[in-house]
Write a protein that holds these residues in place. Structure first.
Motif, PDB file in Angstrom:
ATOM      1  N   SER A 238     -31.385   6.397  86.617  1.00 28.27           N
ATOM      2  CA  SER A 238     -30.118   6.354  87.526  1.00 28.27           C
ATOM      3  C   SER A 238     -28.969   5.813  87.415  1.00 28.27           C
ATOM      4  N   GLU A 239     -29.211   4.521  86.694  1.00 27.23           N
ATOM      5  CA  GLU A 239     -28.057   3.784  86.155  1.00 27.23           C
ATOM      6  C   GLU A 239     -27.230   4.307  84.996  1.00 27.23           C
ATOM      7  N   ARG A 240     -27.746   5.405  84.462  1.00 29.69           N
ATOM      8  CA  ARG A 240     -27.266   6.111  83.327  1.00 29.69           C
ATOM      9  C   ARG A 240     -27.159   4.916  81.947  1.00 29.69           C
ATOM     10  N   SER A 241     -28.182   3.883  82.020  1.00 30.00           N
ATOM     11  CA  SER A 241     -28.113   2.897  80.862  1.00 30.00           C
ATOM     12  C   SER A 241     -29.259   3.333  79.901  1.00 30.00           C
ATOM     13  N   GLU A 242     -30.151   4.095  80.136  1.00 27.90           N
ATOM     14  CA  GLU A 242     -31.134   4.480  79.295  1.00 27.90           C
ATOM     15  C   GLU A 242     -31.571   5.966  79.449  1.00 27.90           C
ATOM     16  N   ALA A 243     -31.915   6.438  78.050  1.00 32.18           N
ATOM     17  CA  ALA A 243     -32.604   7.801  78.209  1.00 32.18           C
ATOM     18  C   ALA A 243     -33.945   8.000  77.469  1.00 32.18           C
ATOM     19  N   LEU A 244     -34.431   8.770  78.086  1.00 29.75           N
ATOM     20  CA  LEU A 244     -35.851   9.273  77.604  1.00 29.75           C
ATOM     21  C   LEU A 244     -36.060  10.494  76.870  1.00 29.75           C
ATOM     22  N   SER A 245     -36.360  10.708  75.588  1.00 34.00           N
ATOM     23  CA  SER A 245     -36.326  12.240  75.081  1.00 34.00           C
ATOM     24  C   SER A 245     -37.787  12.286  74.682  1.00 34.00           C
ATOM     25  N   PHE A 246     -38.115  13.813  74.952  1.00 28.96           N
ATOM     26  CA  PHE A 246     -39.369  14.267  74.603  1.00 28.96           C
ATOM     27  C   PHE A 246     -38.973  15.555  73.601  1.00 28.96           C
ATOM     28  N   ILE A 247     -39.344  15.230  72.195  1.00 31.88           N
ATOM     29  CA  ILE A 247     -38.761  16.142  71.134  1.00 31.88           C
ATOM     30  C   ILE A 247     -39.943  16.719  70.584  1.00 31.88           C
ATOM     31  N   ASN A 248     -39.862  17.916  70.574  1.00 32.53           N
ATOM     32  CA  ASN A 248     -40.870  18.839  70.002  1.00 32.53           C
ATOM     33  C   ASN A 248     -40.427  19.133  68.578  1.00 32.53           C
ATOM     34  N   LEU A 249     -41.245  18.791  67.513  1.00 28.15           N
ATOM     35  CA  LEU A 249     -40.839  19.150  66.036  1.00 28.15           C
ATOM     36  C   LEU A 249     -41.969  19.957  65.356  1.00 28.15           C
ATOM     37  N   ASP A 250     -41.215  20.438  64.438  1.00 29.17           N
ATOM     38  CA  ASP A 250     -41.888  21.791  63.571  1.00 29.17           C
ATOM     39  C   ASP A 250     -42.874  21.057  62.723  1.00 29.17           C
ATOM     40  N   ALA A 251     -42.608  19.795  62.366  1.00 34.87           N
ATOM     41  CA  ALA A 251     -43.540  19.332  61.255  1.00 34.87           C
ATOM     42  C   ALA A 251     -43.642  17.572  61.749  1.00 34.87           C
ATOM     43  N   HIS A 252     -44.834  17.323  61.079  1.00 37.87           N
ATOM     44  CA  HIS A 252     -44.941  15.822  61.209  1.00 37.87           C
ATOM     45  C   HIS A 252     -44.098  14.746  60.354  1.00 37.87           C
ATOM     46  N   PRO A 253     -43.378  14.021  60.834  1.00 41.11           N
ATOM     47  CA  PRO A 253     -42.233  13.432  59.936  1.00 41.11           C
ATOM     48  C   PRO A 253     -43.118  12.352  59.242  1.00 41.11           C
ATOM     49  N   PRO A 254     -42.452  11.890  58.169  1.00 40.06           N
ATOM     50  CA  PRO A 254     -43.105  10.580  57.247  1.00 40.06           C
ATOM     51  C   PRO A 254     -42.822   9.563  58.148  1.00 40.06           C
ATOM     52  N   SER A 255     -43.911   8.356  57.841  1.00 37.21           N
ATOM     53  CA  SER A 255     -43.496   7.276  58.635  1.00 37.21           C
ATOM     54  C   SER A 255     -42.083   6.406  58.289  1.00 37.21           C
ATOM     55  N   ASP A 256     -41.602   6.766  57.196  1.00 41.78           N
ATOM     56  CA  ASP A 256     -40.368   6.093  56.949  1.00 41.78           C
ATOM     57  C   ASP A 256     -39.235   6.667  57.650  1.00 41.78           C
ATOM     58  N   LEU A 257     -39.384   8.045  58.035  1.00 42.74           N
ATOM     59  CA  LEU A 257     -38.383   8.694  59.088  1.00 42.74           C
ATOM     60  C   LEU A 257     -38.305   7.843  60.575  1.00 42.74           C
ATOM     61  N   VAL A 258     -39.371   7.589  60.947  1.00 42.60           N
ATOM     62  CA  VAL A 258     -39.627   6.935  62.272  1.00 42.60           C
ATOM     63  C   VAL A 258     -39.172   5.210  62.099  1.00 42.60           C
ATOM     64  N   ASP A 259     -39.343   4.807  61.254  1.00 42.69           N
ATOM     65  CA  ASP A 259     -38.789   3.498  60.927  1.00 42.69           C
ATOM     66  C   ASP A 259     -37.095   3.527  60.884  1.00 42.69           C
ATOM     67  N   GLU A 260     -36.812   4.476  60.199  1.00 37.30           N
ATOM     68  CA  GLU A 260     -35.317   4.829  60.146  1.00 37.30           C
ATOM     69  C   GLU A 260     -34.654   4.972  61.598  1.00 37.30           C
ATOM     70  N   LEU A 261     -35.466   5.699  62.549  1.00 46.77           N
ATOM     71  CA  LEU A 261     -34.990   6.032  63.919  1.00 46.77           C
ATOM     72  C   LEU A 261     -34.845   4.352  64.534  1.00 46.77           C
ATOM     73  N   ARG A 262     -36.108   4.065  64.558  1.00 50.80           N
ATOM     74  CA  ARG A 262     -36.261   2.705  65.106  1.00 50.80           C
ATOM     75  C   ARG A 262     -35.074   1.597  64.680  1.00 50.80           C
ATOM     76  N   ALA A 263     -34.607   1.701  63.535  1.00 48.06           N
ATOM     77  CA  ALA A 263     -33.598   0.781  63.110  1.00 48.06           C
ATOM     78  C   ALA A 263     -32.245   1.153  63.739  1.00 48.06           C
ATOM     79  N   LEU A 264     -32.040   2.469  64.217  1.00 44.01           N
ATOM     80  CA  LEU A 264     -30.922   2.777  64.839  1.00 44.01           C
ATOM     81  C   LEU A 264     -30.292   1.876  66.012  1.00 44.01           C
ATOM     82  N   LYS A 265     -29.241   1.546  66.145  1.00 44.48           N
ATOM     83  CA  LYS A 265     -28.611   0.384  67.320  1.00 44.48           C
ATOM     84  C   LYS A 265     -29.236   0.974  68.842  1.00 44.48           C
ATOM     85  N   PRO A 266     -29.177   2.217  68.922  1.00 45.64           N
ATOM     86  CA  PRO A 266     -29.194   2.476  70.271  1.00 45.64           C
ATOM     87  C   PRO A 266     -30.774   2.844  70.592  1.00 45.64           C
TER      88      PRO A 266
END
Length: 109
Positions: free
Chosen positions: A72-100
């Protein structure tokens, strides 16, 4: 029988626990809880969807469906993203490294 577990209504044998510590509107209530899913908690700032989509696309991962809700404060968002394939672990690490991005996890449902 179903129960509300965190932000996701799933069978009682859910593979993960409370994924929504900020009380966001629950995008997972309308999502398809099957297959490969990226759960992501991030700061609610412009550009996140485009950046995350670009990272997924650069790795050849297609987005089947993206559901998003924010607190409600519009400060954080939660996403539920269906993917067509299982991503490699380095992709998840790359996402976690993004500042937001505060949290990113892949689950198989």
């Amino acid at each position: 029988e179903r129960e509300r577990l965190g932000a996701l209504a799933v069978p009682t044998e859910a593979p993960f626990g409370d994924v929504d510590p900020v009380g966001a509107e629950h995008p997972a209530d309308r999502a398809d809880p099957t297959g490969t899913v990226l759960l992501m908690l991030n700061d609610d700032v412009p550009g996140v969807i485009g950046t995350v989509g670009g990272v997924l696309g650069a790795h050849g991962i297609n987005i089947a469906e993206w559901r998003l809700g924010r607190n409600s404060e519009r400060s954080e968002a939660l996403s539920f993203i269906n993917l067509d394939a299982h991503p490699p672990s380095d992709l998840v690490d790359e996402l976690r490294a993004l500042k937001p991005v505060n949290k990113a996890v892949i689950v198989e449902l």
